[in-house]
Design a protein around this motif. Sequence first.
Motif, PDB file in Angstrom:
ATOM      1  N   MET A   1      12.109  44.485 113.054  1.00  0.00           N
ATOM      2  CA  MET A   1      10.824  43.680 113.409  1.00  0.00           C
ATOM      3  C   MET A   1      10.702  42.534 112.498  1.00  0.00           C
ATOM      4  O   MET A   1       9.568  42.494 111.972  1.00  0.00           O
ATOM      5  CB  MET A   1       9.941  44.860 113.550  1.00  0.00           C
ATOM      6  CG  MET A   1      10.057  46.062 114.563  1.00  0.00           C
ATOM      7  SD  MET A   1      10.092  45.407 116.391  1.00  0.00           S
ATOM      8  CE  MET A   1      11.055  46.676 117.012  1.00  0.00           C
ATOM      9  N   LYS A   2      11.710  41.931 112.554  1.00  0.00           N
ATOM     10  CA  LYS A   2      11.777  41.030 111.163  1.00  0.00           C
ATOM     11  C   LYS A   2      10.272  39.781 111.518  1.00  0.00           C
ATOM     12  O   LYS A   2       9.914  39.224 110.480  1.00  0.00           O
ATOM     13  CB  LYS A   2      13.177  40.311 111.009  1.00  0.00           C
ATOM     14  CG  LYS A   2      14.098  41.053 110.560  1.00  0.00           C
ATOM     15  CD  LYS A   2      14.021  40.843 108.803  1.00  0.00           C
ATOM     16  CE  LYS A   2      15.105  41.850 108.197  1.00  0.00           C
ATOM     17  NZ  LYS A   2      14.796  43.287 108.316  1.00  0.00           N
ATOM     18  N   ASN A   3      10.387  39.583 112.772  1.00  0.00           N
ATOM     19  CA  ASN A   3       9.381  38.425 113.012  1.00  0.00           C
ATOM     20  C   ASN A   3       7.745  38.859 113.327  1.00  0.00           C
ATOM     21  O   ASN A   3       7.217  37.968 113.778  1.00  0.00           O
ATOM     22  CB  ASN A   3       9.750  37.561 114.292  1.00  0.00           C
ATOM     23  CG  ASN A   3      11.141  36.729 113.762  1.00  0.00           C
ATOM     24  OD1 ASN A   3      11.342  36.276 112.491  1.00  0.00           O
ATOM     25  ND2 ASN A   3      12.191  36.992 114.713  1.00  0.00           N
ATOM     26  N   THR A   4       7.647  39.987 113.156  1.00  0.00           N
ATOM     27  CA  THR A   4       6.477  40.730 113.518  1.00  0.00           C
ATOM     28  C   THR A   4       5.584  40.788 112.257  1.00  0.00           C
ATOM     29  O   THR A   4       5.865  41.018 111.169  1.00  0.00           O
ATOM     30  CB  THR A   4       6.502  42.025 113.881  1.00  0.00           C
ATOM     31  OG1 THR A   4       7.480  42.219 114.940  1.00  0.00           O
ATOM     32  CG2 THR A   4       5.156  42.564 114.314  1.00  0.00           C
ATOM     33  N   ARG A   5       4.290  40.278 112.297  1.00  0.00           N
ATOM     34  CA  ARG A   5       3.259  40.070 111.234  1.00  0.00           C
ATOM     35  C   ARG A   5       2.192  41.027 111.485  1.00  0.00           C
ATOM     36  O   ARG A   5       1.579  41.064 112.651  1.00  0.00           O
ATOM     37  CB  ARG A   5       2.805  38.973 111.079  1.00  0.00           C
ATOM     38  CG  ARG A   5       2.633  38.488 109.697  1.00  0.00           C
ATOM     39  CD  ARG A   5       2.688  36.980 109.327  1.00  0.00           C
ATOM     40  NE  ARG A   5       2.200  36.845 107.962  1.00  0.00           N
ATOM     41  CZ  ARG A   5       1.931  35.965 107.230  1.00  0.00           C
ATOM     42  NH1 ARG A   5       1.038  35.259 108.209  1.00  0.00           N
ATOM     43  NH2 ARG A   5       1.783  35.891 106.251  1.00  0.00           N
ATOM     44  N   GLY A   6       1.630  41.891 110.664  1.00  0.00           N
ATOM     45  CA  GLY A   6       0.268  42.810 111.182  1.00  0.00           C
ATOM     46  C   GLY A   6      -0.507  42.883 109.902  1.00  0.00           C
ATOM     47  O   GLY A   6       0.009  42.598 108.707  1.00  0.00           O
ATOM     48  N   VAL A   7      -1.586  43.100 110.000  1.00  0.00           N
ATOM     49  CA  VAL A   7      -2.782  43.454 109.229  1.00  0.00           C
ATOM     50  C   VAL A   7      -3.073  44.953 109.124  1.00  0.00           C
ATOM     51  O   VAL A   7      -3.270  45.409 110.131  1.00  0.00           O
ATOM     52  CB  VAL A   7      -3.788  42.611 109.440  1.00  0.00           C
ATOM     53  CG1 VAL A   7      -5.000  42.953 108.654  1.00  0.00           C
ATOM     54  CG2 VAL A   7      -3.701  41.087 109.467  1.00  0.00           C
ATOM     55  N   VAL A   8      -3.202  45.796 108.112  1.00  0.00           N
ATOM     56  CA  VAL A   8      -3.611  47.004 108.026  1.00  0.00           C
ATOM     57  C   VAL A   8      -5.009  47.055 107.410  1.00  0.00           C
ATOM     58  O   VAL A   8      -5.046  46.543 106.167  1.00  0.00           O
ATOM     59  CB  VAL A   8      -2.456  47.839 107.586  1.00  0.00           C
ATOM     60  CG1 VAL A   8      -2.147  47.761 106.131  1.00  0.00           C
ATOM     61  CG2 VAL A   8      -3.072  49.142 107.710  1.00  0.00           C
ATOM     62  N   LEU A   9      -5.714  47.814 108.119  1.00  0.00           N
ATOM     63  CA  LEU A   9      -7.182  48.050 107.292  1.00  0.00           C
ATOM     64  C   LEU A   9      -6.869  49.036 106.295  1.00  0.00           C
ATOM     65  O   LEU A   9      -6.467  50.179 106.518  1.00  0.00           O
ATOM     66  CB  LEU A   9      -8.200  48.444 108.363  1.00  0.00           C
ATOM     67  CG  LEU A   9      -9.489  48.545 108.126  1.00  0.00           C
ATOM     68  CD1 LEU A   9     -10.039  47.071 107.762  1.00  0.00           C
ATOM     69  CD2 LEU A   9     -10.307  48.823 109.237  1.00  0.00           C
ATOM     70  N   PHE A  10      -7.208  48.601 105.162  1.00  0.00           N
ATOM     71  CA  PHE A  10      -6.885  49.329 103.856  1.00  0.00           C
ATOM     72  C   PHE A  10      -8.000  49.918 103.268  1.00  0.00           C
ATOM     73  O   PHE A  10      -8.695  49.062 102.651  1.00  0.00           O
ATOM     74  CB  PHE A  10      -5.832  48.618 103.107  1.00  0.00           C
ATOM     75  CG  PHE A  10      -5.101  49.494 102.006  1.00  0.00           C
ATOM     76  CD1 PHE A  10      -4.094  50.298 102.510  1.00  0.00           C
ATOM     77  CD2 PHE A  10      -5.587  49.611 100.667  1.00  0.00           C
ATOM     78  CE1 PHE A  10      -3.304  51.139 101.425  1.00  0.00           C
ATOM     79  CE2 PHE A  10      -5.080  50.472  99.793  1.00  0.00           C
ATOM     80  CZ  PHE A  10      -3.890  51.108  99.999  1.00  0.00           C
ATOM     81  N   ASP A 110       0.230  39.564 114.553  1.00  0.00           N
ATOM     82  CA  ASP A 110       0.128  40.301 116.027  1.00  0.00           C
ATOM     83  C   ASP A 110      -0.915  41.347 116.102  1.00  0.00           C
ATOM     84  O   ASP A 110      -1.154  41.255 117.327  1.00  0.00           O
ATOM     85  CB  ASP A 110       1.503  40.537 116.179  1.00  0.00           C
ATOM     86  CG  ASP A 110       2.534  39.627 116.019  1.00  0.00           C
ATOM     87  OD1 ASP A 110       2.613  38.582 116.805  1.00  0.00           O
ATOM     88  OD2 ASP A 110       3.337  39.577 114.917  1.00  0.00           O
ATOM     89  N   PHE A 111      -1.241  41.963 115.117  1.00  0.00           N
ATOM     90  CA  PHE A 111      -2.197  43.142 115.375  1.00  0.00           C
ATOM     91  C   PHE A 111      -2.916  43.563 114.027  1.00  0.00           C
ATOM     92  O   PHE A 111      -2.532  43.061 112.989  1.00  0.00           O
ATOM     93  CB  PHE A 111      -1.129  44.350 115.966  1.00  0.00           C
ATOM     94  CG  PHE A 111      -0.360  44.738 114.952  1.00  0.00           C
ATOM     95  CD1 PHE A 111      -0.498  45.821 113.989  1.00  0.00           C
ATOM     96  CD2 PHE A 111       1.091  44.347 114.977  1.00  0.00           C
ATOM     97  CE1 PHE A 111       0.166  46.011 113.031  1.00  0.00           C
ATOM     98  CE2 PHE A 111       1.973  44.921 114.207  1.00  0.00           C
ATOM     99  CZ  PHE A 111       1.642  45.724 112.899  1.00  0.00           C
ATOM    100  N   VAL A 112      -3.700  44.514 114.586  1.00  0.00           N
ATOM    101  CA  VAL A 112      -4.482  45.190 113.239  1.00  0.00           C
ATOM    102  C   VAL A 112      -4.204  46.590 113.589  1.00  0.00           C
ATOM    103  O   VAL A 112      -4.157  47.139 114.474  1.00  0.00           O
ATOM    104  CB  VAL A 112      -5.906  44.799 113.202  1.00  0.00           C
ATOM    105  CG1 VAL A 112      -6.901  45.760 112.301  1.00  0.00           C
ATOM    106  CG2 VAL A 112      -6.492  43.495 113.207  1.00  0.00           C
ATOM    107  N   ALA A 113      -3.949  47.228 112.348  1.00  0.00           N
ATOM    108  CA  ALA A 113      -3.449  48.672 112.280  1.00  0.00           C
ATOM    109  C   ALA A 113      -4.717  49.323 111.411  1.00  0.00           C
ATOM    110  O   ALA A 113      -5.085  48.615 110.461  1.00  0.00           O
ATOM    111  CB  ALA A 113      -2.137  48.906 111.597  1.00  0.00           C
ATOM    112  N   THR A 114      -5.004  50.517 111.921  1.00  0.00           N
ATOM    113  CA  THR A 114      -5.810  51.503 111.192  1.00  0.00           C
ATOM    114  C   THR A 114      -5.039  52.915 110.672  1.00  0.00           C
ATOM    115  O   THR A 114      -4.230  53.059 111.476  1.00  0.00           O
ATOM    116  CB  THR A 114      -7.160  51.638 111.571  1.00  0.00           C
ATOM    117  OG1 THR A 114      -7.045  52.539 112.734  1.00  0.00           O
ATOM    118  CG2 THR A 114      -7.760  50.442 112.288  1.00  0.00           C
TER     119      THR A 114
END
Length: 333
Positions: A1-10, A110-114
């Motif tokens: 998943m080299k080209n995937t960028r994500g944000v994680v709520l931390f 690409d997305f936000v994760a929690t």
Amino acid sequence: MKNTRGVVLFSGGLDSLLAAKVLQEQGIDLIGFHCILPFFPPDINTEELTATRQAKQIGLKLHHYFCKADYIGILKDPPHGYGSHMNPCIDCKIFFIKKAAEFMESIGADFVATGEVVGQRPMSQQKNTMRHIEKESGLEGKLLRPLSAKLLSPTIPELEGKVDRTKLLSISGRGRKQQMELAAKYNITDYSSPAGGCLFTDKFFASRLRDLLDFKSDIDQIDIYLLSIGRHYRISNKVKVIISKNELEGIELSKYRDRADLFIEADFKGPVIFVSGEVDDHKELPIILKIMSRYGKPDKLNKKVYIKKNNSVIKEIEAFEPIEDFALSVMRI
Ligand code: SF4
């Protein structure tokens, strides 16, 4: 998943650390989004935050976001109400996710994760509430919950193959066994307890916040931060005081003395008093001076109290007799 960028709520809690780790294991370029609530010092060094240290243990870079006026608007009147104290958890989550979504857009992620887990919290982590939060935050299809993903509908990044769904998890419920096992597997040892650092869930802080909202309409971040310092007494409908408990708190309150209607110091060992509201010389002032003597130690030689406004002494008064504890206790917030 080299080209995937994500944000994680931390938050620094175990679930957000695990959610981040599960995604990092897929090689996703991940950045943490950390919301700083208004009860933190406005001048805090983000490098010294516990969350920063906790993120470092998994090599996660953090973006810090200070929750200010728009968050305070929610705190005053949360559309989904409060939890057991003054914690507006559902609206708080929606707010955090919305801000993380703005950040996601700004960096082209690409997305936000929690780290949410289905069924873990009675208020905000039931399946239907989680769907509602996703809808309200405007992030439909792009809100990923890696720890429970297999129990939820696939998100857009999963459908597009940017996130490998087979490597996501299906944790549910209030038990922590699976999370503890994962923490051991990933060697994660430094994490906060769920909601542990949130003062809105603390009943003493909550009563101070309730009082602030009842008596002041134009509140800002510093008003909320000051709730975390010293002892608080409501002297009358118009006047509230904050008494420092030690030297460090005295220094901290002094930083904000320009905001006080009166700032009171003594020439004997004792606290400083931060006064908000219009003080009547015959009604509230004697009570405040008695409180000064209750927490200070006036002696024969040193017993002057200095009433200051805008950093200038406007009155110099002899110390009063200390107030009785019973009279004081009824004013405590
Ligand atoms: S516990 Fe505090 S930080 Fe967490 S969702 Fe509730 S109000 Fe927000």
